[in-house]
Design an enzyme around this catalytic site. Structure first.
Site, PDB file in Angstrom:
ATOM      1  N   ARG A 241       0.848  -1.186   0.000  1.00 37.27           N
ATOM      2  CA  ARG A 241       0.000   0.000   0.000  1.00 37.27           C
ATOM      3  C   ARG A 241       0.885   1.237   0.000  1.00 37.27           C
ATOM      4  O   ARG A 241       1.944   1.253   0.620  1.00 37.27           O
ATOM      5  CB  ARG A 241      -0.897   0.029   1.239  1.00 37.27           C
ATOM      6  CG  ARG A 241      -2.145  -0.803   1.128  1.00 37.27           C
ATOM      7  CD  ARG A 241      -3.090  -0.268   0.044  1.00 37.27           C
ATOM      8  NE  ARG A 241      -4.267  -1.106  -0.129  1.00 37.27           N
ATOM      9  CZ  ARG A 241      -4.364  -2.106  -1.024  1.00 37.27           C
ATOM     10  NH1 ARG A 241      -3.361  -2.405  -1.815  1.00 37.27           N
ATOM     11  NH2 ARG A 241      -5.483  -2.791  -1.124  1.00 37.27           N
ATOM     12  N   GLU A 270      -3.789   7.627  -4.312  1.00 37.89           N
ATOM     13  CA  GLU A 270      -4.033   7.204  -5.700  1.00 37.89           C
ATOM     14  C   GLU A 270      -5.337   7.813  -6.218  1.00 37.89           C
ATOM     15  O   GLU A 270      -6.287   7.934  -5.447  1.00 37.89           O
ATOM     16  CB  GLU A 270      -4.174   5.664  -5.762  1.00 37.89           C
ATOM     17  CG  GLU A 270      -2.885   4.954  -5.542  1.00 37.89           C
ATOM     18  CD  GLU A 270      -3.073   3.425  -5.488  1.00 37.89           C
ATOM     19  OE1 GLU A 270      -4.110   2.929  -5.964  1.00 37.89           O
ATOM     20  OE2 GLU A 270      -2.174   2.766  -4.965  1.00 37.89           O
ATOM     21  N   HIS A 288      -1.112   0.549 -10.133  1.00 42.35           N
ATOM     22  CA  HIS A 288      -1.823  -0.399  -9.236  1.00 42.35           C
ATOM     23  C   HIS A 288      -2.448  -1.559 -10.028  1.00 42.35           C
ATOM     24  O   HIS A 288      -3.671  -1.739 -10.013  1.00 42.35           O
ATOM     25  CB  HIS A 288      -2.889   0.328  -8.407  1.00 42.35           C
ATOM     26  CG  HIS A 288      -3.296  -0.449  -7.184  1.00 42.35           C
ATOM     27  ND1 HIS A 288      -3.760   0.142  -6.028  1.00 42.35           N
ATOM     28  CD2 HIS A 288      -3.293  -1.787  -6.932  1.00 42.35           C
ATOM     29  CE1 HIS A 288      -4.040  -0.795  -5.135  1.00 42.35           C
ATOM     30  NE2 HIS A 288      -3.775  -1.980  -5.663  1.00 42.35           N
TER      31      HIS A 288
HETATM   32  C1  8YV Z   1      -3.249  -5.206  -5.843  1.00 48.44           C
HETATM   33  C2  8YV Z   1      -4.892  -5.024  -4.096  1.00 48.44           C
HETATM   34  O1  8YV Z   1      -3.242  -5.372  -7.181  1.00 48.44           O
HETATM   35  O2  8YV Z   1      -6.492  -6.603  -3.583  1.00 48.44           O
HETATM   36  C3  8YV Z   1      -5.864  -5.644  -3.198  1.00 48.44           C
HETATM   37  O3  8YV Z   1      -6.022  -5.157  -2.071  1.00 48.44           O
HETATM   38  O4  8YV Z   1      -4.553  -3.900  -3.974  1.00 48.44           O
HETATM   39  C4  8YV Z   1      -4.369  -5.897  -5.186  1.00 48.44           C
HETATM   40  O5  8YV Z   1      -5.420  -6.183  -6.020  1.00 48.44           O
HETATM   41  C5  8YV Z   1      -1.906  -5.389  -5.198  1.00 48.44           C
HETATM   42  O6  8YV Z   1      -1.917  -5.506  -3.819  1.00 48.44           O
HETATM   43  C6  8YV Z   1      -0.997  -4.212  -5.538  1.00 48.44           C
HETATM   44  O7  8YV Z   1       0.060  -4.608  -6.286  1.00 48.44           O
END
Ligand code: 8YV
Length: 322
Positions: A241, A270, A288
């Protein structure tokens, strides 16, 4: 709840949206895929029985005040730091997430970032596309070897473990890690070394990969003093995150070359990405997309459907958060 009213905040893979609409009569899809604002999210919690948000929908405590009809929040994503789950629990709402199914895709993305940052692949691609490549020469875009180096994993859960396995078995890297918990996921790398602190990992590793949850407990964990613990030749990889890293301090460290480079898939605030980071060559920036494969996003949405079915049929959802 025989005919629940369901709000889906973003577009899902088409076959799973179809399945959702086939199963339930009152489904409101977000046809335009435009993010819902706080007022629209509040209205959804007020008027619908079920809201199916994603990791990009911020649902803080104030959205749970006043009249709430929602009983179930089926989050599309494993991370749930964007939802105030304590406030949801106080409002009597069950929250679920989608762990497990996105482990391998996200670990692949961490390795993509690691390789791209080490081998300066983003810089090289920009050079070719801009027509500025002048040909092979011995000192052109020299990066860093990955094979045989030390990877430091912060957060040895499912995804951290999957990265450790890729790094170790695929690239011959040694693995060190730190995890606040007493027990860690079964990572399968028998000679992985557990170190005593975040700092020790930062001091030891050539590549540091972050895999802890976001939110208050880990906010700005990687700050200026901790970045100074890293080797000048080291790289920081973040698929966890954005708020786990002090972005401003990271941009300074990259600019001043107190670390060699970074690869980021996630950002604080973001989709805004600070200019200070975007201006640097030695950072790879992805939007992301850690779990963004057709197979994984389909599996994630099916897991939301399973959780919803459990909830509606009076069972405890398989991956209930609260
Ligand atoms: C991400 C995410 O793609 O599911 C989540 O909480 O954010 C994932 O889908 C990943 O953690 C970031 O690279």
């Amino acid at each position: 709840m025989l005919e629940p009213t369901i709000v889906v905040t973003r577009r899902w893979p088409a076959p799973v949206e179809k399945e959702l609409v086939r199963r339930y009569r009152s489904v409101r899809l977000n046809q335009d895929d435009v993010p819902l604002g706080p007022d629209e999210l509040k209205a959804a919690l007020r008027d619908a029985d079920v809201v199916l948000p994603t990791v990009s929908d911020r649902i803080p405590a104030e959205l749970f005040t006043g009249k709430i009809r929602a009983r179930f929040l089926g989050n599309f994503g494993v991370g749930f730091d964007h939802i105030d789950v304590a406030a949801a629990a106080r409002a009597g709402i069950v929250v679920s997430n989608t762990p497990g199914v996105l482990t391998e895709a996200t670990a692949d993305t961490a390795m993509t970032l690691l390789l791209m940052a080490a081998r300066r692949a983003g810089e090289g691609e920009r050079e070719v596309r801009s027509g500025h490549w002048t040909g092979w020469r011995p000192t052109h875009l020299m990066g860093a070897d990955v094979s045989g180096k030390i990877i430091g994993i912060l957060g040895m859960g499912r995804i951290g473990s999957a990265v450790a396995r890729r790094a170790h078995f695929g690239f011959g890297m040694s693995v060190v890690y730190y995890d606040r918990g007493k027990t860690v996921a079964d990572h399968g790398v028998t000679d992985a070394v557990r170190l005593d602190s975040v700092e020790e990992v930062l001091r030891t590793a050539d590549f540091v990969s972050l895999h802890m949850p976001g939110g208050r407990g880990n906010a700005r964990l990687i700050d200026a003093p901790r970045l100074r613990e890293m080797k000048p030749s080291a790289f920081l990889i973040n698929t966890a995150r954005g708020d786990v890293v002090d972005q401003d301090a990271l941009a300074d460290a990259l600019r001043d070359r107190t670390i060699a480079g970074a690869g980021l898939d996630v950002y604080e605030g973001e989709p805004a990405v600070p200019r200070k980071l975007r201006d640097l060559e030695n950072v790879v920036l992805l939007p992301h997309l850690g779990s963004a494969t057709l197979e994984t996003r389909t599996a994630m949405s099916l897991q939301v459907l399973d959780n919803l079915e459990d909830f509606l049929e009076g069972r405890r959802p398989w991956s209930r958060v609260v």
